[in-house]
Scaffold this motif. Structure first.
Motif, PDB file in Angstrom:
ATOM      1  N   MET A 107     -30.786 -18.230   6.092  1.00 62.00           N
ATOM      2  CA  MET A 107     -31.754 -17.942   5.012  1.00 62.00           C
ATOM      3  C   MET A 107     -32.750 -19.100   4.891  1.00 62.00           C
ATOM      4  O   MET A 107     -32.390 -20.246   5.133  1.00 62.00           O
ATOM      5  CB  MET A 107     -30.985 -17.758   3.698  1.00 62.00           C
ATOM      6  N   ARG A 154     -35.226 -21.959   3.270  1.00 57.38           N
ATOM      7  CA  ARG A 154     -34.963 -22.900   2.178  1.00 57.38           C
ATOM      8  C   ARG A 154     -35.426 -22.339   0.840  1.00 57.38           C
ATOM      9  O   ARG A 154     -34.785 -22.535  -0.177  1.00 57.38           O
ATOM     10  CB  ARG A 154     -35.714 -24.203   2.429  1.00 57.38           C
ATOM     11  N   ALA A 187     -33.113 -19.508  -0.321  1.00 57.27           N
ATOM     12  CA  ALA A 187     -31.779 -19.923  -0.762  1.00 57.27           C
ATOM     13  C   ALA A 187     -31.818 -20.601  -2.128  1.00 57.27           C
ATOM     14  O   ALA A 187     -30.777 -20.826  -2.736  1.00 57.27           O
ATOM     15  CB  ALA A 187     -31.188 -20.893   0.268  1.00 57.27           C
TER      16      ALA A 187
END
Ligand code: GLU
Length: 374
Positions: A1, A3, A6
């Motif tokens: 995922m 940055r 997330a």
């Protein structure tokens, strides 16, 4: 995922040059709508989003018929007074199309720098986020005087990110990131990622580049220092295209400033590192056991209180034998803390009126420390 994908709490700074059409002095509606789509997607994915939006002065100056070029302080403050209404309305309407409630927060420097005001601002923002709203923050330009202004929303956004323990601060800019030298200069290379702001990095910032708005790369680097020390990653990305946040998640070119620890770790390190806690809460073994398991400290677990402190100060949590085993930011002034020590939440409400703070140190504000007698 990615940055950004997330991240659980994202602060997005939107510069005037992106939001306001320089020629007409009006909001760029289709761009705004594309950004709001991205905000809605991040929220659906579970993130809290806080917007820090410039544009009040850029919007208000034309409406007021002020001259082109640099404005005097009183003129920009007058322009901001007019433009902020339009700015808030634009955000509120755009977010409403995605069923998101917008909340306007106008802050002055003291609101992030003075403990009491900081705590209140943080509590209000937390409540808004927990209710699913998107706070839209700007500096209260109309009342802030030059010595006590942030003056630019890059640093304001970084202070907000630090205050709210953000995971990622996004600075949407008119440039796609940091270059080793001015981007039009021969040999200038793009910096995709850095973990530390060294003097060399500061030297890369060069001179302010933007036409409207007061930012430039220098204030972005300053913002980076604030964000990294608070454990918040920062990304400088171009906001020129539509869907600027989605573009970051999709891997568009941008510069990431990566923090070495997360927001909670930085906050706890900061609390643990307090040189001189100003008071003591003496607790029993039961409370110690609860804190060791990650619980908040309740007034019921406090046997007595020593020292004079204000809400938000760092205090030591000690056992009756004087051994300090935890430190934290206390939620009550010492006078109230003394009155509520040992009491249950219901009794506290009766004693102090309609106060809904039922913990004396919240677990996010508490850190266990190794047993020093003090
Ligand atoms: N607070 C100013 C405004 O809304 C902008 C500050 C900045 O450009 O960073 O117009």
């Amino acid at each position: 995922m990615s940055r950004l994908g997330a991240a659980k709490r994202i602060i997005v700074k939107v510069g005037s040059a992106l939001l306001v059409d320089q020629k007409t002095g009006t909001i760029k509606a289709s761009w705004l709508s594309s950004l709001v789509d991205d905000v809605a997607d991040l929220k659906i994915a579970g993130a809290d989003v806080i917007l820090v939006s410039s544009g009040a002065i850029a919007l208000g100056r034309r409406t007021l018929g002020l001259p082109k070029g640099k404005l005097k302080l009183d003129q920009s403050q007058a322009a901001a007074a007019v433009g902020q209404i339009a700015l808030a309305q634009a955000w509120s309407e755009a977010l409403r199309t995605r069923n998101i409630v917008a909340a306007q927060i106008l802050v002055t420097l003291q609101d992030t720098e003075e403990r009491r005001r900081y705590l209140n601002a943080r509590a209000t923002l937390s409540t808004l986020l927990s209710q699913g709203a998107v706070p839209v923050i700007n500096e209260n330009d109309t009342v802030a005087t030059s010595e006590i202004r942030y003056g630019d929303n890059d640093r304001l956004a970084a202070r907000v990110a630090s205050m709210m323990s953000g995971d990622v601060l996004v600075l949407l800019s008119d440039i796609d990131g940091l270059y080793s030298a001015p981007p039009n200069q021969k040999g200038a290379t793009f910096i995709p990622e850095l973990r530390e702001i060294t003097p060399e990095v500061e030297a890369m910032a060069g001179k302010p580049i933007s036409g409207i708005g007061s930012g430039g790369m220098i204030t972005k680097i300053e913002a980076g220092k604030i964000a990294l020390s608070a454990g918040c990653n920062m990304v400088i990305a171009s906001g020129h295209e539509l869907h600027p946040l989605k573009r970051i998640t999709d891997g568009a070119r941008c510069t990431w400033f990566l923090a070495q620890s997360n927001a909670m770790q930085s906050r706890k390190r900061w609390i643990a590192g307090t040189l001189q806690p100003v008071g003591k809460l003496i607790v029993d073994d039961g409370a110690k056991g609860a804190l060791a398991k990650g619980k908040s400290l309740l007034p019921a677990g406090v046997k007595s209180v020593e020292g004079n402190f204000s809400r938000g100060d760092t205090v030591s949590v000690v056992l009756p034998d004087g051994i300090e085993f935890a430190r934290g930011l206390v939620a009550y002034d010492s006078s109230d803390a003394k009155r509520i020590a040992g009491l249950k939440s219901a009794d506290i409400q009766k004693l102090l009126g309609n106060d809904d703070r039922d913990v004396i140190i919240h677990r996010d504000d508490l850190v266990m420390v190794g047993g020093e007698r003090n």
